[in-house]
Design a protein around this motif. Structure first.
Motif, PDB file in Angstrom:
ATOM      1  N   UNK A   7      -5.765  72.363  14.476  1.00  0.00           N
ATOM      2  CA  UNK A   7      -4.821  71.258  14.302  1.00  0.00           C
ATOM      3  C   UNK A   7      -3.987  71.187  15.573  1.00  0.00           C
ATOM      4  N   UNK A   8      -3.849  69.978  16.100  1.00  0.00           N
ATOM      5  CA  UNK A   8      -3.070  69.829  17.333  1.00  0.00           C
ATOM      6  C   UNK A   8      -1.831  68.978  17.067  1.00  0.00           C
ATOM      7  N   UNK A   9      -0.701  69.483  17.531  1.00  0.00           N
ATOM      8  CA  UNK A   9       0.565  68.767  17.373  1.00  0.00           C
ATOM      9  C   UNK A   9       1.097  68.466  18.771  1.00  0.00           C
ATOM     10  N   UNK A  10       1.345  67.184  18.998  1.00  0.00           N
ATOM     11  CA  UNK A  10       1.823  66.784  20.321  1.00  0.00           C
ATOM     12  C   UNK A  10       3.174  66.096  20.195  1.00  0.00           C
ATOM     13  N   UNK A  17       5.795  62.356  17.257  1.00  0.00           N
ATOM     14  CA  UNK A  17       4.770  63.402  17.286  1.00  0.00           C
ATOM     15  C   UNK A  17       3.439  62.825  16.837  1.00  0.00           C
ATOM     16  N   UNK A  18       2.361  63.413  17.343  1.00  0.00           N
ATOM     17  CA  UNK A  18       1.060  63.150  16.736  1.00  0.00           C
ATOM     18  C   UNK A  18       0.535  64.454  16.169  1.00  0.00           C
ATOM     19  N   UNK A  19      -0.239  64.317  15.108  1.00  0.00           N
ATOM     20  CA  UNK A  19      -0.927  65.466  14.509  1.00  0.00           C
ATOM     21  C   UNK A  19      -2.395  65.087  14.428  1.00  0.00           C
ATOM     22  N   UNK A  20      -3.253  65.914  15.018  1.00  0.00           N
ATOM     23  CA  UNK A  20      -4.698  65.703  14.881  1.00  0.00           C
ATOM     24  C   UNK A  20      -5.249  66.823  14.003  1.00  0.00           C
ATOM     25  N   UNK A  21      -5.860  66.422  12.890  1.00  0.00           N
ATOM     26  CA  UNK A  21      -6.311  67.398  11.894  1.00  0.00           C
ATOM     27  C   UNK A  21      -7.650  68.020  12.303  1.00  0.00           C
ATOM     28  N   UNK A  22      -8.037  69.105  11.631  1.00  0.00           N
ATOM     29  CA  UNK A  22      -9.349  69.705  11.940  1.00  0.00           C
ATOM     30  C   UNK A  22     -10.507  68.721  11.792  1.00  0.00           C
ATOM     31  N   UNK A  28       0.540  59.687  13.331  1.00  0.00           N
ATOM     32  CA  UNK A  28       1.680  59.555  14.240  1.00  0.00           C
ATOM     33  C   UNK A  28       2.946  59.506  13.399  1.00  0.00           C
ATOM     34  N   UNK A  29       3.949  60.281  13.805  1.00  0.00           N
ATOM     35  CA  UNK A  29       5.244  60.233  13.120  1.00  0.00           C
ATOM     36  C   UNK A  29       6.272  59.617  14.071  1.00  0.00           C
ATOM     37  N   UNK A  30       7.001  58.626  13.580  1.00  0.00           N
ATOM     38  CA  UNK A  30       8.075  57.958  14.327  1.00  0.00           C
ATOM     39  C   UNK A  30       7.673  57.650  15.779  1.00  0.00           C
ATOM     40  N   UNK A  31       6.631  56.797  15.923  1.00  0.00           N
ATOM     41  CA  UNK A  31       5.978  56.657  17.241  1.00  0.00           C
ATOM     42  C   UNK A  31       6.695  55.739  18.237  1.00  0.00           C
ATOM     43  N   UNK A  32       7.842  56.186  18.710  1.00  0.00           N
ATOM     44  CA  UNK A  32       8.495  55.504  19.833  1.00  0.00           C
ATOM     45  C   UNK A  32       7.921  56.113  21.111  1.00  0.00           C
ATOM     46  N   UNK A  33       6.715  55.643  21.457  1.00  0.00           N
ATOM     47  CA  UNK A  33       6.027  56.242  22.613  1.00  0.00           C
ATOM     48  C   UNK A  33       6.628  55.756  23.923  1.00  0.00           C
TER      49      UNK A  33
END
Ligand SMILES: [Zn+2]
Ligand SMILES: [Zn+2]
Length: 265
Positions: A7-10, A17-22, A28-33
């Motif tokens: 799992x990757x958390x960026x 933040x982004x979370x990429x699952x297995x 994407x959480x609160x994506x003010x990129x």
């Protein structure tokens, strides 16, 4: 040998933040990129250019620094919105969020849990003490500046074969965070530490203790004037309550293999 389930958390800076699952699902959480801390948004670069696959967008509340680029990302990727019904409804009506992606059974309320991605991800919406409103593009002499955004929230995101992640939104400290720690085994807490609009760093450390986080990562600081510009006090206070601290740099990714943090850089 079994292949590693990662799992990757960026962190993109601020609360994003982004979370990429297995299994490769992207949340994407609160994506003010386009926030000024994001290295991908500097020197005139467009941080959305590289965004192609997003499955879910989670919004803790309607403030501009949290909704961020959600509408554009949703339009571009087809991502499904996870938020409360009032925020979802007003984002569709006022901001052009695609209705079909906001009117699904992923709309939820505080205290509830939903399953996503064929059960790989469980999302719980947790309380937050804050406010929530959506900026109204039609604001004028007889139109309010902001529309109702429902109740603000936090999220617990539990990944099968991966970590359980708590994102606090913009909440103040509240003693019932202990209940979150009792109900979920929080591997990593992404905590707002900037103060002024939410938890001051000292209370954010108390939050880490209350939710029984194994690791605490600061967010919502250093982005604009008025909120804390660094995480030093938070780090010092975490030492006192014996919670592991890691400060991510904007743009950094951390990787979990199962529930084990394997990279912190
Ligand atoms: Zn807010
Ligand atoms: Zn905020």
């Amino acid at each position: 040998m079994e292949t590693a389930r990662e799992t990757k958390i960026r962190w993109f800076g601020h609360a994003a933040f982004s979370i990429i699952t297995p299994n490769g699902k992207t949340l994407l959480i609160d994506p003010w990129l386009k926030n000024p801390s994001n290295p991908e948004a500097k020197d005139g670069k467009d941080p959305l250019a590289a965004v192609s696959k997003v499955d879910y967008i989670l919004l803790t509340h309607g403030h501009r620094d949290h909704v961020g680029d959600a509408v554009e990302i949703a339009q571009k990727t087809g991502a499904v919105l996870i938020s409360n019904p009032e925020l979802a409804g007003n984002l569709v009506k006022l901001a052009g969020f695609p209705g079909k992606q906001a009117e699904t059974d992923a709309i939820m309320g505080i205290g509830g849990e939903i399953q996503l991605a064929d059960g790989e991800v469980t999302v719980a919406m947790t309380p937050a003490i804050h406010s929530s409103s959506v900026f109204n593009p039609r604001a004028g002499a007889n139109e309010p500046e902001r529309a109702y955004g429902g109740n603000p929230s936090g999220f617990v995101v539990a990944i099968k074969d991966g970590p359980t992640i708590y994102h606090s939104g913009d909440t103040a400290y509240f003693k019932d965070m202990e209940t979150i720690g009792e109900n979920y085994s929080i591997d990593v807490a992404l905590l707002n530490i900037g103060g002024h609009f939410g938890m001051e760093p000292k209370m954010a450390a108390k939050a880490a203790q209350s939710v029984r986080a194994k690791l605490a990562i600061p967010q919502h600081f250093g982005t604009f004037p008025g909120i804390s510009q660094n995480a030093e006090v938070f780090a010092q206070e975490l030492k006192k309550v014996k919670v592991r601290f890691h400060e991510m740099k904007p743009g950094e990714t951390i990787t979990y293999r199962g529930k084990l943090l394997v990279t912190a850089r």
